[in-house]
Design an enzyme around this catalytic site. Structure first.
Site, PDB file in Angstrom:
ATOM      1  N   SER A 200     -44.806  30.301  44.880  1.00 41.74           N
ATOM      2  CA  SER A 200     -44.039  30.660  43.688  1.00 41.74           C
ATOM      3  C   SER A 200     -44.337  29.767  42.499  1.00 41.74           C
ATOM      4  O   SER A 200     -44.336  30.220  41.351  1.00 41.74           O
ATOM      5  CB  SER A 200     -42.540  30.627  44.007  1.00 41.74           C
ATOM      6  N   HIS A 246     -40.322  26.893  40.654  1.00 38.17           N
ATOM      7  CA  HIS A 246     -40.519  27.929  39.646  1.00 38.17           C
ATOM      8  C   HIS A 246     -40.603  27.321  38.250  1.00 38.17           C
ATOM      9  O   HIS A 246     -41.493  27.665  37.459  1.00 38.17           O
ATOM     10  CB  HIS A 246     -39.372  28.939  39.702  1.00 38.17           C
TER      11      HIS A 246
END
Length: 295
Positions: A200, A246
């Site tokens: 991610s 993220h």
């Protein structure tokens, strides 16, 4: 129907084909002579792309008249397969996914974890114990099928256009350093005994770089902004998601992406790879600071 440039090839169905590679369909024309050109023959100019002949003739693109190597907007070499690195990254992620399901103990050696076991027991493994490789291996490790499916779909959708725009080396640097930035921020801010995994961080780096590229090309920003907002909502609204990865990847992707597409041609490599080096230095500093805290 568009007028056909003199001497440019066109098949019986009216589809443009590259004037140098008649077996390749294309929708791009040289902005100077209007001959159709495929990705391998495109050379980035101040506006659009030009063909090798126009560049060799000194058309004012900034390239030497003797050059015949197509370049991307970031100065990378235009490759015949603009998704090769993306395919390799997909294959690596898939291979690790299969490996951890074939031999489950492998998972514990690949995930990102600061120190394990937690206090008061002395830690025997983790990044704090010198296993810095986990910052990298965790980027290619997935356990749940939905997790790898979502990340790999995002990699395919975002990675291909970015690889074509940046070139292979710059695109790979963006991917890996964004992933490392996400891993380092997770290591710095998350609990030392919390394990995390997944691509991610690197994927959010691609989101950030895509937004920068779209802005640089003056395309409509709304689709990429909407997609990014939706992903950020999931990031902070879904439990058990390492939001640090993220955010770390996103910030690194924006910074590196900006350097890639906005660096002036005369100092392009210095600024692009210098920025990559600076982001890597920040990754190292974050890792060292957290290691001192845990040790």
């Amino acid at each position: 129907m568009d007028d056909q440039a003199a001497g440019s090839p066109q098949d019986a169905h009216g589809v443009l084909v590259c004037y140098r590679h008649p077996d390749r369909e294309t929708g791009i024309r040289c902005t100077r002579c209007e001959r159709p050109i495929c990705p391998e023959c495109m050379i980035s100019a101040s506006v659009g792309f030009q063909c090798p002949e126009c560049v060799r003739g000194g058309s004012g693109t900034g390239h030497a008249p003797t050059t015949s190597m197509p370049r991307t907007i970031a100065g990378g070499t235009v490759a015949a397969d603009p998704r090769l690195v993306t395919k390799i990254l997909l294959g690596l992620n898939a291979a690790v996914f299969v490996a951890v399901h074939v031999w489950s103990p492998l998972l514990g050696h690949l995930v990102l974890i600061g120190a394990w076991p937690p206090a008061p027991f002395p830690p025997t493994e983790g990044v704090a114990e010198g296993e810095w490789y986990r910052l990298v291996t965790s980027m290619f490790t997935h356990e749940a099928i939905w997790h790898i499916a979502f990340n790999m779909l995002s990699l395919w959708w975002l990675g291909g256009p970015l690889e074509q725009a940046l070139g292979r080396a710059r695109y790979l640097a963006l991917y890996l350093i964004s992933g490392l930035a996400g891993s380092a921020l997770t290591y710095l801010l998350a609990s030392g005994s919390t394990a995390s995994l997944g691509a991610s961080g690197a994927i959010f780096g691609l989101f950030g770089a895509t937004a920068v590229l779209v802005r640089r090309l003056n395309y409509d920003m709304r689709p990429i902004i909407a997609l990014l907002v939706i992903n950020l909502i999931f990031t902070f609204g879904w439990s058990n998601i390492a939001w640090q990865a993220h955010i770390g990847g996103l910030v690194a992707g924006v910074v590196i992406g900006y350097a890639m597409v906005h660096a002036p041609r005369e100092r392009r490599a210095l600024i692009q790879y210098g920025t990559c080096g600076l982001v890597l230095a920040v990754v190292v500093v974050m890792t060292l600071v957290r290691t001192v805290q845990l040790v």
